[in-house]
Scaffold this motif. Structure first.
Motif, PDB file in Angstrom:
ATOM      1  N   ASP A  43      36.816 -17.922  -4.634  1.00 43.03           N
ATOM      2  CA  ASP A  43      37.066 -16.554  -4.174  1.00 43.03           C
ATOM      3  C   ASP A  43      36.701 -15.533  -5.245  1.00 43.03           C
ATOM      4  N   GLU A  44      37.077 -15.799  -6.481  1.00 38.73           N
ATOM      5  CA  GLU A  44      36.772 -14.876  -7.569  1.00 38.73           C
ATOM      6  C   GLU A  44      35.269 -14.793  -7.814  1.00 38.73           C
ATOM      7  N   GLN A  45      34.574 -15.914  -7.722  1.00 38.96           N
ATOM      8  CA  GLN A  45      33.119 -15.910  -7.892  1.00 38.96           C
ATOM      9  C   GLN A  45      32.459 -15.071  -6.801  1.00 38.96           C
ATOM     10  N   ALA A  46      32.938 -15.210  -5.581  1.00 38.67           N
ATOM     11  CA  ALA A  46      32.380 -14.426  -4.475  1.00 38.67           C
ATOM     12  C   ALA A  46      32.605 -12.935  -4.708  1.00 38.67           C
ATOM     13  N   LYS A  47      33.801 -12.575  -5.168  1.00 38.96           N
ATOM     14  CA  LYS A  47      34.087 -11.165  -5.450  1.00 38.96           C
ATOM     15  C   LYS A  47      33.204 -10.637  -6.572  1.00 38.96           C
ATOM     16  N   LEU A  48      32.986 -11.462  -7.592  1.00 46.70           N
ATOM     17  CA  LEU A  48      32.131 -11.044  -8.705  1.00 46.70           C
ATOM     18  C   LEU A  48      30.686 -10.857  -8.262  1.00 46.70           C
ATOM     19  N   ILE A  49      30.213 -11.707  -7.388  1.00 42.48           N
ATOM     20  CA  ILE A  49      28.837 -11.588  -6.894  1.00 42.48           C
ATOM     21  C   ILE A  49      28.675 -10.295  -6.104  1.00 42.48           C
ATOM     22  N   VAL A  50      29.644  -9.986  -5.259  1.00 42.54           N
ATOM     23  CA  VAL A  50      29.589  -8.747  -4.479  1.00 42.54           C
ATOM     24  C   VAL A  50      29.601  -7.541  -5.414  1.00 42.54           C
ATOM     25  N   SER A  51      30.477  -7.565  -6.408  1.00 39.31           N
ATOM     26  CA  SER A  51      30.543  -6.453  -7.365  1.00 39.31           C
ATOM     27  C   SER A  51      29.239  -6.323  -8.148  1.00 39.31           C
ATOM     28  N   LYS A  52      28.662  -7.444  -8.521  1.00 39.53           N
ATOM     29  CA  LYS A  52      27.401  -7.433  -9.264  1.00 39.53           C
ATOM     30  C   LYS A  52      26.288  -6.806  -8.426  1.00 39.53           C
ATOM     31  N   GLN A  53      26.243  -7.158  -7.149  1.00 33.38           N
ATOM     32  CA  GLN A  53      25.225  -6.591  -6.270  1.00 33.38           C
ATOM     33  C   GLN A  53      25.418  -5.084  -6.106  1.00 33.38           C
ATOM     34  N   LYS A  54      26.661  -4.649  -5.989  1.00 32.63           N
ATOM     35  CA  LYS A  54      26.938  -3.215  -5.865  1.00 32.63           C
ATOM     36  C   LYS A  54      26.519  -2.481  -7.132  1.00 32.63           C
TER      37      LYS A  54
END
Length: 91
Positions: A43-54
């Motif tokens: 879950d944390e990795q997914a959140k980090l990926i989304v934040s990175k893309q933003k």
């Protein structure tokens, strides 16, 4: 005299059974927490990926705005310089 020994044996037997149950519980809890940790990490990795893309999108937008601003500044400076040169040459 036989009865106290029997009570002791009963108590030892009960404590041994509790110990075995606690060991079993430890194994189950370790497996459960291990799965939970894995899920939390995903879950944390997914959140980090989304934040990175933003962030990448914002950086691209900022770069675009900066390049447009720099172009306008360079364009207005060159116009200003050419007008100043024309005025100096004409004077």
């Amino acid at each position: 005299m036989n009865k106290p020994l029997s009570d002791k044996e009963t108590l030892i037997s009960m404590l041994t059974e509790i110990y075995v149950q606690l060991e079993d519980l430890e194994v189950v809890l370790e497996a459960s927490f291990s799965d939970l940790r894995k899920n939390l990490n995903k879950d944390e990795q997914a959140k980090l990926i989304v934040s990175k893309q933003k962030l990448k999108g914002l950086e691209k937008s900022i770069d675009l705005v900066n390049s447009i601003s720099n172009f306008e500044v360079v364009g207005s400076n060159s116009n200003h310089l050419s007008r100043a040169l024309q005025l100096e040459m004409g004077f």
